[in-house]
Design an enzyme around this catalytic site. Sequence first.
Site, mmCIF file in Angstrom:
data_model
loop_
_atom_site.group_PDB
_atom_site.id
_atom_site.type_symbol
_atom_site.label_atom_id
_atom_site.label_comp_id
_atom_site.label_asym_id
_atom_site.label_seq_id
_atom_site.Cartn_x
_atom_site.Cartn_y
_atom_site.Cartn_z
ATOM 1 C CD GLU A 216 6.311 3.542 -8.412
ATOM 2 O OE1 GLU A 216 6.165 2.374 -8.805
ATOM 3 O OE2 GLU A 216 6.347 3.856 -7.220
ATOM 4 C CB SER B 79 9.484 0.581 -7.028
ATOM 5 O OG SER B 79 9.175 -0.347 -6.029
ATOM 6 N NE ARG C 114 3.389 0.987 -7.503
ATOM 7 C CZ ARG C 114 2.803 -0.029 -6.857
ATOM 8 N NH1 ARG C 114 1.485 -0.035 -6.677
ATOM 9 N NH2 ARG C 114 3.516 -1.011 -6.372
HETATM 10 P P1 FAD Z 1 5.904 13.511 -3.052
HETATM 11 O O1 FAD Z 1 7.079 12.713 -3.450
HETATM 12 O O2 FAD Z 1 6.134 14.737 -2.245
HETATM 13 O O3 FAD Z 1 5.061 13.904 -4.367
HETATM 14 C C1 FAD Z 1 4.754 12.907 -5.297
HETATM 15 C C2 FAD Z 1 3.896 13.539 -6.407
HETATM 16 O O4 FAD Z 1 2.640 13.936 -5.872
HETATM 17 C C3 FAD Z 1 4.512 14.819 -6.996
HETATM 18 O O5 FAD Z 1 4.168 14.872 -8.359
HETATM 19 C C4 FAD Z 1 3.815 15.939 -6.236
HETATM 20 O O6 FAD Z 1 3.754 17.119 -6.991
HETATM 21 C C5 FAD Z 1 2.431 15.345 -6.019
HETATM 22 N N1 FAD Z 1 1.754 15.770 -4.790
HETATM 23 C C6 FAD Z 1 2.212 15.624 -3.516
HETATM 24 N N2 FAD Z 1 1.263 16.049 -2.653
HETATM 25 C C7 FAD Z 1 0.221 16.496 -3.384
HETATM 26 C C8 FAD Z 1 -1.053 17.067 -3.071
HETATM 27 N N3 FAD Z 1 -1.458 17.262 -1.802
HETATM 28 N N4 FAD Z 1 -1.886 17.413 -4.097
HETATM 29 C C9 FAD Z 1 -1.522 17.229 -5.380
HETATM 30 N N5 FAD Z 1 -0.318 16.689 -5.740
HETATM 31 C C10 FAD Z 1 0.528 16.328 -4.751
HETATM 32 N N6 FAD Z 1 4.793 3.774 -3.285
HETATM 33 C C11 FAD Z 1 3.844 2.811 -3.411
HETATM 34 O O7 FAD Z 1 2.856 2.983 -4.144
HETATM 35 N N7 FAD Z 1 3.950 1.627 -2.738
HETATM 36 C C12 FAD Z 1 4.988 1.363 -1.914
HETATM 37 O O8 FAD Z 1 5.033 0.298 -1.309
HETATM 38 C C13 FAD Z 1 6.010 2.349 -1.775
HETATM 39 N N8 FAD Z 1 7.093 2.118 -1.009
HETATM 40 C C14 FAD Z 1 8.081 3.046 -0.921
HETATM 41 C C15 FAD Z 1 9.203 2.773 -0.117
HETATM 42 C C16 FAD Z 1 10.232 3.698 0.003
HETATM 43 C C17 FAD Z 1 11.425 3.383 0.859
HETATM 44 C C18 FAD Z 1 10.127 4.949 -0.657
HETATM 45 C C19 FAD Z 1 11.194 5.988 -0.496
HETATM 46 C C20 FAD Z 1 9.022 5.232 -1.460
HETATM 47 C C21 FAD Z 1 7.981 4.286 -1.598
HETATM 48 N N9 FAD Z 1 6.856 4.514 -2.396
HETATM 49 C C22 FAD Z 1 5.861 3.566 -2.500
HETATM 50 C C23 FAD Z 1 6.721 5.775 -3.137
HETATM 51 C C24 FAD Z 1 6.117 6.950 -2.295
HETATM 52 O O9 FAD Z 1 6.361 6.755 -0.931
HETATM 53 C C25 FAD Z 1 4.616 7.099 -2.513
HETATM 54 O O10 FAD Z 1 4.325 7.306 -3.869
HETATM 55 C C26 FAD Z 1 4.046 8.260 -1.688
HETATM 56 O O11 FAD Z 1 2.636 8.289 -1.799
HETATM 57 C C27 FAD Z 1 4.596 9.624 -2.086
HETATM 58 O O12 FAD Z 1 4.164 10.554 -1.117
HETATM 59 P P2 FAD Z 1 4.924 11.929 -0.871
HETATM 60 O O13 FAD Z 1 4.106 12.731 0.088
HETATM 61 O O14 FAD Z 1 6.320 11.700 -0.478
HETATM 62 O O15 FAD Z 1 4.832 12.574 -2.324
HETATM 63 P P1 NAP Z 2 8.373 -8.766 -4.030
HETATM 64 O O1 NAP Z 2 7.575 -9.340 -2.902
HETATM 65 O O2 NAP Z 2 9.824 -9.108 -4.133
HETATM 66 O O3 NAP Z 2 7.665 -9.103 -5.407
HETATM 67 C C1 NAP Z 2 8.217 -8.642 -6.633
HETATM 68 C C2 NAP Z 2 7.107 -8.099 -7.491
HETATM 69 O O4 NAP Z 2 6.247 -9.157 -7.852
HETATM 70 C C3 NAP Z 2 6.296 -7.098 -6.734
HETATM 71 O O5 NAP Z 2 6.684 -5.842 -7.160
HETATM 72 C C4 NAP Z 2 4.838 -7.441 -7.008
HETATM 73 O O6 NAP Z 2 4.211 -6.537 -7.895
HETATM 74 C C5 NAP Z 2 4.892 -8.771 -7.715
HETATM 75 N N1 NAP Z 2 4.160 -9.768 -6.912
HETATM 76 C C6 NAP Z 2 4.599 -10.431 -5.820
HETATM 77 N N2 NAP Z 2 3.649 -11.305 -5.403
HETATM 78 C C7 NAP Z 2 2.613 -11.181 -6.257
HETATM 79 C C8 NAP Z 2 1.349 -11.804 -6.364
HETATM 80 N N3 NAP Z 2 0.964 -12.761 -5.503
HETATM 81 N N4 NAP Z 2 0.524 -11.429 -7.367
HETATM 82 C C9 NAP Z 2 0.887 -10.487 -8.243
HETATM 83 N N5 NAP Z 2 2.085 -9.847 -8.184
HETATM 84 C C10 NAP Z 2 2.935 -10.197 -7.213
HETATM 85 O O7 NAP Z 2 8.231 -7.152 -4.010
HETATM 86 P P2 NAP Z 2 8.903 -6.063 -3.096
HETATM 87 O O8 NAP Z 2 9.785 -5.214 -3.915
HETATM 88 O O9 NAP Z 2 9.442 -6.660 -1.831
HETATM 89 O O10 NAP Z 2 7.648 -5.165 -2.713
HETATM 90 C C11 NAP Z 2 6.595 -5.693 -1.942
HETATM 91 C C12 NAP Z 2 5.343 -4.857 -2.196
HETATM 92 O O11 NAP Z 2 5.578 -3.509 -1.798
HETATM 93 C C13 NAP Z 2 4.943 -4.815 -3.670
HETATM 94 O O12 NAP Z 2 3.544 -4.792 -3.761
HETATM 95 C C14 NAP Z 2 5.545 -3.521 -4.154
HETATM 96 O O13 NAP Z 2 4.802 -2.933 -5.217
HETATM 97 C C15 NAP Z 2 5.451 -2.627 -2.908
HETATM 98 N N6 NAP Z 2 6.544 -1.643 -2.908
HETATM 99 C C16 NAP Z 2 6.405 -0.562 -3.715
HETATM 100 C C17 NAP Z 2 7.397 0.407 -3.752
HETATM 101 C C18 NAP Z 2 7.227 1.645 -4.607
HETATM 102 O O14 NAP Z 2 8.000 2.571 -4.470
HETATM 103 N N7 NAP Z 2 6.263 1.687 -5.464
HETATM 104 C C19 NAP Z 2 8.545 0.267 -2.981
HETATM 105 C C20 NAP Z 2 8.660 -0.876 -2.193
HETATM 106 C C21 NAP Z 2 7.654 -1.832 -2.153
HETATM 107 P P3 NAP Z 2 3.450 -5.178 -7.465
HETATM 108 O O15 NAP Z 2 4.523 -4.197 -7.267
HETATM 109 O O16 NAP Z 2 2.623 -4.886 -8.651
HETATM 110 O O17 NAP Z 2 2.681 -5.441 -6.223
#
Ligand code: FAD
Ligand code: NAP
Length: 339
Positions: free
Chosen positions: A335, A239, A166
């Site tokens: 995050e 998250s 991340r």
């Molecule tokens: P924004 O929220 O608009 O911006 C995020 C950051 O990026 C800000 O600092 C902004 O200034 C910057 N930014 C945006 N666009 C640009 C650009 N073009 N150039 C430079 N900087 C920029 N994230 C994960 O990693 N894995 C997941 O599984 C995941 N699941 C999610 C599920 C839900 C329900 C939600 C709500 C969020 C989730 N996220 C997840 C977080 C998020 O969706 C991601 O981080 C996504 O990439 C953010 O994109 P955005 O366009 O909405 O960015």
């Molecule tokens: P989950 O399946 O309930 O698992 C809980 C956590 O354990 C996850 O966050 C994942 O870490 C870790 N994990 C699970 N299986 C693993 C494996 N085999 N090896 C190593 N780590 C493992 O998680 P969840 O909340 O439903 O999310 C599922 C996936 O979507 C995850 O990868 C999560 O990161 C991603 N997600 C991200 C966001 C966001 O906003 N960043 C939101 C929703 C879902 P990791 O997170 O490091 O993968």
Amino acid sequence: MGLLIQSNVSLKPFNTFGVDVKARVFVEAHSDADIREALAYAKEHKVELLVIGGGSNLLLTGDIDALVLRMATRGIRITHENCDGATVEAEAGEPWHPFVQETLAQGLAGLENLSLIPGTVGAAPMQNIGAYGVELKDVFDSLVAMDRETGETREFSLSECAFGYRDSVFKHQVGRWLILRVRFRLSFAARLHLDYGPVRQRLQEQGIANPTPIHVSRAISAIRSEKLPDPATLGNAGSFFKNPLVSAELAARIRETHPGLVAYPQADGQVKLAAGWLIEQAGWKGFREGDAGVHALQSLVLVNHGAATGLDILHLAQRIQTDILERFGVSLEMEPNLY
Ligand code: FAD
Ligand code: NAP
């Protein structure tokens, strides 16, 4: 057509927490020329610039005294193709999930595990988005970004992006780089990642013995929809905390009192803990104070039940951080990007 520059605009529709704050100035950029015009405006009027995409990784804690530039550029193209796969380039404003679907429809594998992540292509490299065992860096080719100071554009290779969990160089050089377009290296032959969470089990339950990337995308989308709140109905930014990496000693100490600890040993000897599990053990699941709360199905997700302010959500997050530190000796890092 000139850039539409608006003042005092509510950002409620532009952040998935649904926090109601105002931007001093707001523009949407549909082209590189729009972006340059917005940068020139910001410079001329001595106002800060905040670039946003889908607003799904933001926590806005007050009115934004800046020019908020929302990326709305569009375009997806194949820049290189051979018998193994293709390099696909997408403009920053392309919505992420439809982009993933488009690549899958073209028979290209690689992005299926990143299905249904909200937001835009341009923000994806910011935190090296990841899910279900795949991160953006695994399929990344290069990107083009603009230096906001000089207006010059430059290419970033995989190593120059310094992607981590991340994390990326762009997260550290806040406000310097504006990502214009991103290129992905995708393949015709799928190497599927099914061993993370319940993906394989879900496919088996559906009787799918030889899954395609499209099957994987559908299965992951279904799992996500069951577990994660839809921002359209319940404000959230996914998250709220990163999963912490702790020493093996600390993980062993926690396990003494909590035998069910969810922990994943890493190659470097550290152990990744599931932050959601720690928060749930501490009793926060479903907690609500005013309109700020912890999601009832996934404790890692903080939610806005309606009228929570960014500060309400931030204060709740800080209470959780303090509690987890006191109970487990683990620091949780937020995050979403705070403004
Ligand atoms: P924004 O929220 O608009 O911006 C995020 C950051 O990026 C800000 O600092 C902004 O200034 C910057 N930014 C945006 N666009 C640009 C650009 N073009 N150039 C430079 N900087 C920029 N994230 C994960 O990693 N894995 C997941 O599984 C995941 N699941 C999610 C599920 C839900 C329900 C939600 C709500 C969020 C989730 N996220 C997840 C977080 C998020 O969706 C991601 O981080 C996504 O990439 C953010 O994109 P955005 O366009 O909405 O960015
Ligand atoms: P989950 O399946 O309930 O698992 C809980 C956590 O354990 C996850 O966050 C994942 O870490 C870790 N994990 C699970 N299986 C693993 C494996 N085999 N090896 C190593 N780590 C493992 O998680 P969840 O909340 O439903 O999310 C599922 C996936 O979507 C995850 O990868 C999560 O990161 C991603 N997600 C991200 C966001 C966001 O906003 N960043 C939101 C929703 C879902 P990791 O997170 O490091 O993968």
